[in-house]
Design an enzyme around this catalytic site. Structure first.
Site, mmCIF file in Angstrom:
data_model
loop_
_atom_site.group_PDB
_atom_site.id
_atom_site.type_symbol
_atom_site.label_atom_id
_atom_site.label_comp_id
_atom_site.label_asym_id
_atom_site.label_seq_id
_atom_site.Cartn_x
_atom_site.Cartn_y
_atom_site.Cartn_z
ATOM 1 N N SER A 134 -11.380 -9.014 64.575
ATOM 2 C CA SER A 134 -9.940 -9.364 63.959
ATOM 3 C C SER A 134 -10.069 -9.456 62.465
ATOM 4 O O SER A 134 -10.731 -8.751 61.925
ATOM 5 C CB SER A 134 -8.976 -10.373 64.766
ATOM 6 O OG SER A 134 -7.870 -10.297 64.611
ATOM 7 N N HIS B 173 -6.367 -7.981 72.808
ATOM 8 C CA HIS B 173 -7.204 -8.574 71.640
ATOM 9 C C HIS B 173 -7.867 -9.732 72.000
ATOM 10 O O HIS B 173 -7.455 -10.483 72.779
ATOM 11 C CB HIS B 173 -6.064 -8.754 70.733
ATOM 12 C CG HIS B 173 -6.449 -8.967 69.285
ATOM 13 N ND1 HIS B 173 -7.411 -7.805 68.624
ATOM 14 C CD2 HIS B 173 -6.596 -9.861 68.267
ATOM 15 C CE1 HIS B 173 -7.567 -8.261 67.466
ATOM 16 N NE2 HIS B 173 -7.150 -9.490 67.262
ATOM 17 N N GLU C 210 -5.298 -3.469 72.424
ATOM 18 C CA GLU C 210 -5.426 -4.600 71.412
ATOM 19 C C GLU C 210 -4.044 -5.593 71.265
ATOM 20 O O GLU C 210 -3.949 -6.659 71.636
ATOM 21 C CB GLU C 210 -5.516 -3.706 69.775
ATOM 22 C CG GLU C 210 -6.640 -3.162 69.804
ATOM 23 C CD GLU C 210 -7.991 -4.007 69.196
ATOM 24 O OE1 GLU C 210 -7.785 -5.404 69.312
ATOM 25 O OE2 GLU C 210 -8.945 -3.591 69.128
#
Length: 554
Positions: free
Chosen positions: A233, A467, A367
């Site tokens: 990330s 995610h 995600e």
């Protein structure tokens, strides 16, 4: 995102902070490493999973909270990091140090990342199977490759002391691991015009930590000439931004970017956010003005800015997410300032910056697909097909989109969320992959993956590869109880064995062991398929690559 659900203690299951499901403190006197920065005493742990593995290291030494810069408080607050002076005596490095994260993202988050109070936030943790210089009694026979991990958290949250980021599994497999802290939020990335570091203080922190690694890691058994920088990330975006940082050249020998976005924001973007923050706080947008606020007041101001300048600026205008973005909308972010970061990630790759470095990059299938339901009321009776047609996407690509994501066919909001998610994460990642594929030097040094294994929790909480889903697989820590509420039951250790082994191979050899990315689009898919225990090499991201090609043609 990637912050802690409970910002309290990092104590592990046996009552010691160094204890995780895969590393158990021995209770013996900890090793002492005499490094150029100063001597430190760590904690010995055993690694039970080493049993029965040929060549595995059976123990790991953890050294916590080693300072790499002076405390950024008082006269050093909101300034560039100042390298930590060498200390005398032996410093105990047996518990995690203070974290820049003071407030987590929310009550429930995908990765456990504890907040620790205190002033000395510019510190790092070192995990090593052989704490000593090569040839010394505890040191390795030859220098070991090094993984430097930059945590995620939207440049606002996150902690280097997550039990997920414990390096014991990498130590077991012969990799020295370092997790670094860096200033977050306004302290790390807010615009302060009369500071000696008006922007990018968090990036400066990361580079200062890497300089510490270059100068000190040999004392811990690591090879300063084989340092792979990795992150997820915001940590992945940070790793990629180093391509544009002149001071980082020579400090990085390989990159791993997991679900990272692009760095292309400008100083003007940061100034707009900071000036609004000063208005909210009732101060002048200057160094003195911001220093007049307490830490809590700055955090309150940052929270207000997060509402006005959301981390992800989402809407039903899907044209924004079917074309390559110029930048990701963030409250706080690294910016192209011409000094620390000289150009955007896209331009750095386009012009061959660090084309000789191996790059392993990829993402998870869904995600931020979960953002779609936030727009459910606005979507109303519209379909994703309607909105994509309105956005100008070609009919054949819309058909491909529906065919590519059959698992979302039951939910128009999730389909819309997938479009947004792809635009935020997959398109930027694939653009720099494509650009490297056009560079003869970089083409054979780029590997692409798609992590598609979904949570086994029931909908709506689970069922997707969201995610952060891959992180406990990468660190081979699926046994941690936090994974019960994110990955769900039945998470396959065989898949963790494969993912972790691929990362180890890349860090050790600069090659994860599958075909480099090329025009045919072949990459590695980690998923629920029975092929080879959950992984297979095949074409990946075909739809998104076709969208990029169509975007380029126009």
């Amino acid at each position: 995102m990637t912050s802690s659900a409970r910002p309290t203690s990092a104590v592990g299951p046996t009552g010691h902070v160094a204890s995780t499901p895969i590393a158990v403190p021995t209770g013996q006197a900890g090793p002492v490493v005499v490094a150029p920065a100063g001597a430190v005493r760590g904690v010995w742990r055993t690694v039970p999973s080493a049993t029965g593995r040929a060549g595995a290291h059976p123990r790991s030494a953890a050294f916590y909270a080693i300072p790499y810069a002076e405390d950024p408080v008082g006269d050093l607050r909101l300034l560039a990091p100042v390298r930590r002076a060498v200390w005398t005596g032996v410093r105990d490095a047996v518990v995690p140090g203070p974290t820049p994260q003071r407030r987590p993202f929310g009550e429930t988050t995908a990765i456990p990342e504890p907040s620790v109070p205190g002033r000395g936030v510019l510190n790092l943790n070192v995990f090593t199977p052989a704490p000593g210089a090569p040839g010394t009694p505890e040191g390795p026979e030859a220098p070991l490759p090094v993984l430097v991990w930059i945590h995620g958290g939207g440049f606002y949250a996150g902690s280097p002391s997550s039990p997920y980021y414990d390096g014991a599994a990498f130590n077991r497999d012969g990799v020295v691991t370092v997790s670094v802290s860096y200033r977050l939020g306004f302290d790390g990335f807010g615009w302060v015009p009369d500071s000696d570091a008006p922007v990018n203080r968090g990036t400066r922190d990361q580079v200062t930590a890497l300089e510490w690694v270059r100068e000190n890691i040999a004392a811990f058994g690591g090879d300063p000439g084989r340092v792979t920088v990795a992150g997820q990330s915001a940590g992945g975006a940070s790793a990629m931004s180093l391509l544009s940082v002149p001071r980082a050249r020579g400090l990085v020998h390989g990159l791993i970017c997991e679900s990272g976005g692009t760095t292309a924001a400008t100083v003007a973007d940061a100034r707009t956010v900071a000036e609004r923050g000063a208005q909210i706080a009732g101060i002048a947008p200057t160094l003195a003005g911001w220093r007049s606020l307490t830490e809590e007041q700055v955090l309150d101001t940052a929270a207000a800015l997060g509402r006005e300048f959301p981390l992800f600026d989402i809407s039903l205008d899907l044209s924004r997410f079917t074309h390559l973005p110029d930048k990701m909308s963030r409250t706080f972010m690294p910016v192209v300032d011409g000094e620390v970061i000289t150009t955007s990630t896209f331009e750095a790759v386009r012009h061959g910056h660090s084309a000789d470095l191996p790059l392993l990059t990829g993402g998870v299938r869904h995600e931020m697909t979960g953002l779609g339901p936030v727009l459910a009321d606005e979507i109303g009776g519209h379909s994703a097909r309607d909105l994509l047609t309105e956005a100008g996407l070609a009919p054949e690509l819309i058909d491909c989109f529906y065919a590519e994501y059959p698992e979302l066919a039951h939910s128009e909001p999730l389909l819309v969320g997938q479009v947004i998610s792809n635009g935020l994460f997959h398109l930027p990642m694939l653009q720099w992959t494509r650009l490297r594929g056009e560079d003869p030097l970089a083409a054979g040094r780029t590997w692409l993956y798609d992590f598609s294994w979904p949570s086994t929790l029931p909908a709506p909480a689970g069922g997707l590869a969201g995610h952060c889903m891959e992180v406990p697989f990468v660190f081979d820590c699926l046994a941690h109880p936090h994974a019960d509420g994110v990955q769900g039951p039945g998470r396959p250790q065989s898949l963790a064995d494969r993912v972790h082994a691929d990362w180890v191979a890349f860090i050790r050899d600069g090659d994860p062991g599958w075909q480099p990315w090329a025009a045919d689009g072949v990459g590695r898919v980690y998923g629920p398929a029975e092929d080879r225990g959950g992984w297979v090499d095949r074409e990946v991201y075909a739809l998104e690559l076709a969208m990029l090609a169509a975007d380029t043609e126009h």
